[in-house]
Scaffold this motif. Structure first.
Motif, PDB file in Angstrom:
ATOM      1  N   PHE A 150     -63.422  -4.692 -11.534  1.00  0.00           N
ATOM      2  CA  PHE A 150     -63.780  -5.978 -10.935  1.00  0.00           C
ATOM      3  C   PHE A 150     -64.446  -5.772  -9.576  1.00  0.00           C
ATOM      4  O   PHE A 150     -64.087  -4.875  -8.812  1.00  0.00           O
ATOM      5  N   GLY A 151     -65.428  -6.643  -9.286  1.00  0.00           N
ATOM      6  CA  GLY A 151     -66.106  -6.635  -7.997  1.00  0.00           C
ATOM      7  C   GLY A 151     -67.058  -7.808  -7.927  1.00  0.00           C
ATOM      8  O   GLY A 151     -67.454  -8.370  -8.954  1.00  0.00           O
ATOM      9  N   ASP A 152     -67.465  -8.180  -6.720  1.00  0.00           N
ATOM     10  CA  ASP A 152     -68.350  -9.332  -6.530  1.00  0.00           C
ATOM     11  C   ASP A 152     -69.792  -8.845  -6.453  1.00  0.00           C
ATOM     12  O   ASP A 152     -70.366  -8.717  -5.377  1.00  0.00           O
ATOM     13  N   ALA A 450     -60.310  -9.161  -1.095  1.00  0.00           N
ATOM     14  CA  ALA A 450     -61.355  -8.586  -0.235  1.00  0.00           C
ATOM     15  C   ALA A 450     -62.036  -7.390  -0.900  1.00  0.00           C
ATOM     16  O   ALA A 450     -62.325  -6.382  -0.249  1.00  0.00           O
ATOM     17  N   ALA A 451     -62.290  -7.482  -2.208  1.00  0.00           N
ATOM     18  CA  ALA A 451     -63.010  -6.419  -2.907  1.00  0.00           C
ATOM     19  C   ALA A 451     -64.371  -6.206  -2.251  1.00  0.00           C
ATOM     20  O   ALA A 451     -65.115  -7.157  -2.012  1.00  0.00           O
ATOM     21  N   ARG A 466     -62.129   3.773   3.860  1.00  0.00           N
ATOM     22  CA  ARG A 466     -61.645   3.325   2.550  1.00  0.00           C
ATOM     23  C   ARG A 466     -62.360   2.018   2.209  1.00  0.00           C
ATOM     24  O   ARG A 466     -62.572   1.175   3.081  1.00  0.00           O
ATOM     25  N   GLU A 467     -62.703   1.867   0.927  1.00  0.00           N
ATOM     26  CA  GLU A 467     -63.294   0.621   0.441  1.00  0.00           C
ATOM     27  C   GLU A 467     -62.344   0.000  -0.564  1.00  0.00           C
ATOM     28  O   GLU A 467     -61.744   0.705  -1.388  1.00  0.00           O
ATOM     29  N   ILE A 468     -62.203  -1.311  -0.514  1.00  0.00           N
ATOM     30  CA  ILE A 468     -61.345  -2.009  -1.466  1.00  0.00           C
ATOM     31  C   ILE A 468     -62.090  -2.099  -2.794  1.00  0.00           C
ATOM     32  O   ILE A 468     -63.112  -2.776  -2.913  1.00  0.00           O
ATOM     33  N   MET A 469     -61.561  -1.380  -3.780  1.00  0.00           N
ATOM     34  CA  MET A 469     -62.170  -1.350  -5.113  1.00  0.00           C
ATOM     35  C   MET A 469     -61.111  -1.730  -6.144  1.00  0.00           C
ATOM     36  O   MET A 469     -59.975  -1.257  -6.082  1.00  0.00           O
ATOM     37  N   VAL A 497     -62.454  -3.380  10.281  1.00  0.00           N
ATOM     38  CA  VAL A 497     -62.603  -3.916   8.931  1.00  0.00           C
ATOM     39  C   VAL A 497     -63.954  -4.606   8.835  1.00  0.00           C
ATOM     40  O   VAL A 497     -64.258  -5.504   9.624  1.00  0.00           O
ATOM     41  N   GLU A 498     -64.760  -4.166   7.874  1.00  0.00           N
ATOM     42  CA  GLU A 498     -66.012  -4.848   7.542  1.00  0.00           C
ATOM     43  C   GLU A 498     -65.742  -5.652   6.284  1.00  0.00           C
ATOM     44  O   GLU A 498     -65.563  -5.099   5.206  1.00  0.00           O
ATOM     45  N   TRP A 499     -65.651  -6.964   6.421  1.00  0.00           N
ATOM     46  CA  TRP A 499     -65.303  -7.825   5.297  1.00  0.00           C
ATOM     47  C   TRP A 499     -66.492  -7.986   4.350  1.00  0.00           C
ATOM     48  O   TRP A 499     -67.650  -7.738   4.746  1.00  0.00           O
TER      49      TRP A 499
END
Length: 523
Positions: A150-152, A450-451, A466-469, A497-499
């Motif tokens: 999943f991801g946007d 926050a993907a 780290r990236e939210i995956m 944090v880079e949203w």
């Protein structure tokens, strides 16, 4: 200081078998079907486990009670059975994701051998409701749905989905849409997905490569493991797809709803790509890609059945290069699920992956081969230390989830395998003497997890990314809570944090050995 893992399965209360009362036609699918999803479905701050175990018994939802003790609540939660009140379809690749943006984790479960896939909405009270009818996923016609990510991809704020379909045949008018990329069109709580594989440029391009030494020849989908990840540093997530028989793919997001095939076959050469892990292992500020494959021991005349083995692709500004041999991670046996995780809390990402196959292919003992713990030495190379760390497991493993299940600041491992007595193992991490920081993001709805967000932690001259995956390890997933190993640092000098929408959060002088929960600036 040593890293030590202990088998904590019995005390955890995890006990189940994996198998099929109605075996799929393909023996391969019987072997690697099933899987595990890891996430905090009930919002109590503890990582839970959903397990698909074939149709030999009900699905399992192990609620984490704390201190590595779990209780199966699948029946009361409404996810134990999918075929009837007492029977299951055959499933694979479960995944937790907040697809309706209401702040709790919904559940996707893939179907194999033309059994249906399911989407369960989390009701926020510990129960789930089957919302597959009318969701668009009820039109899914692939013979096998193996893994989900999943991801946007279109940055419209909600989570889209990518599905893999290893073993599913192509054909005119049958698989023209391929059913890989699904756009989230949810409105007012009504969950809807649309297959946009054609308009996004995924289909039919994904079948362009001719498979090498494949099971069924051309015209068959060999995709295994998908991940949305920002590989070229813009905010649009790209796609990494580990696939079998030299068909792995790297797609760059064009930012207009379409993707372009950036696969360089002089680089992307994993012959039997199966599991996948994505992370910044070399600390240079971008995401690298590890793919599990098959490596065999030469026979008495020096010939190998499987020559290439695992692959590690170094990312430089969106360009990939193969650094496998210099990194020392080629020999992984018959590899499956993989994790990048700082297993010793020294600030570098290590690699753990499971492996195994029911046929030994002598002289390689794939059916009793040890799982691999490739420990990073901090300079781009790894040393295999599974035996010394207590992880010399010889089960036929497939799915894994790496998570801090007991919230003590180090990464534990759950492994799903084919042991007939108990098909799951929980490896508790008993590493001590090093500090940590756990970071959990609360994203702007509907992307509440926050993907696509990036977290940077700086201690001294080292910055970890780290990236939210919400991707797949192979029929499995890790939770989105990030655990940073800090070695002996008493504090983080800068946390950034880079949203996903470009907003940012910066904190300074953050104390170590704590869990930090951060809200999006507009919450």
């Amino acid at each position: 200081m040593s890293t030590l893992f202990v088998d904590a399965t019995e005390e955890a209360g995890i006990q189940y078998q994996h198998g099929y009362l109605n075996p799929p036609d393909l023996k391969d699918l019987e072997e690697f079907g099933g899987g595990v999803a890891a996430g905090d479905y009930d919002g109590d701050g503890l990582v839970d486990l959903f397990i698909a175990r074939g149709d030999i018994g009900p699905n399992l939802l192990y609620r984490n009670l704390g201190n590595n003790v779990f209780e199966d609540v699948a029946m009361s939660a409404g996810v134990a059975h999918t075929k009837s009140s007492s029977e299951n379809y055959r499933h694979s690749g479960p995944a937790f994701a907040d697809v309706d943006g209401d702040g709790d984790l919904d559940l996707f479960v893939g179907g194999i051998e033309f059994d249906p896939s399911f989407l369960f909405r989390n009701e926020g009270d510990g129960t789930f409701t089957d919302v597959t009818p009318g969701s668009g996923l009820d039109t899914l016609g692939a013979r096998y749905t193996v893994s989900a990510g999943f991801g946007d991809y279109d940055l419209d704020g909600d989570l889209d989905m990518f599905l893999t379909h290893w073993g599913t045949e192509d054909g005119p008018g049958v698989r023209s849409h391929t059913e890989h990329l699904w756009r989230n069109d949810t409105r007012d709580g009504n969950i809807r997905f649309a297959d946009v594989s054609v308009e996004a440029g995924i289909a039919p391009d994904i079948f362009n490569d001719e498979p090498v030494a494949s099971s069924f020849g051309d015209g068959v989908d060999y995709t295994f493991t998908p991940t949305f990840a920002r590989m070229n540093d813009d905010r649009y997530p790209d796609l990494l797809i580990a696939a079998d028989f030299l068909t792995s793919k790297f797609y760059i997001n064009n930012g207009d709803g379409t993707f372009r095939d950036a696969t360089d076959r002089s680089v992307i050469q994993d012959r039997n790509g199966m599991g996948s892990a994505v992370g910044d292992y070399d600390g240079d500020g971008d995401l690298d890609w590890f793919v599990t494959s098959i490596w065999s021991v030469p026979d008495e005349v020096g010939e190998q059945i499987f020559e290439l083995g695992n692959r590690l692709y170094l990312n430089t500004g969106g360009e990939l290069s193969d650094v496998t041999e210099s990194a020392g991670v080629q020999d992984g046996g018959w590899g499956w699920g993989a994790c990048f995780a700082d297993l010793d809390n020294d600030g570098d990402l290590d690699i753990y992956h499971t492996n195994g196959w029911w046929v030994p292919f002598e002289p390689s003992n794939f059916h009793v081969d040890e799982s691999r713990f490739f420990q990073s030495d901090g300079n781009g190379t790894f040393l295999e230390v599974s035996e010394g760390a207590g992880l010399a497991d010889t089960e036929r493993g497939y799915a894994i989830a790496c998570a801090d299940f007991d919230n003590d600041g180090d990464m534990d491992i759950f492994q799903a395998h084919r042991n007939e007595t108990n098909a799951g193992t929980l490896w508790r991490n008993d590493t001590s003497g090093r500090r940590y920081l756990r970071v959990e993001l609360n994203g702007l709805p509907p992307n509440t997890e926050a993907a696509g967000a990036r977290i940077r932690v700086t201690t001294g001259e080292r910055t970890q990314l780290r990236e939210i995956m919400i991707g797949s390890n192979f029929t499995s997933q890790n939770p989105t809570v990030q655990v940073f190993g800090l070695d002996d640092a008493a504090e983080v000098e800068v946390l950034e944090v880079e949203w996903p929408d470009g907003e940012s959060t910066t904190m300074r002088d953050v104390a170590s050995d704590q869990t930090l929960r951060l809200d999006h600036p507009r919450l």
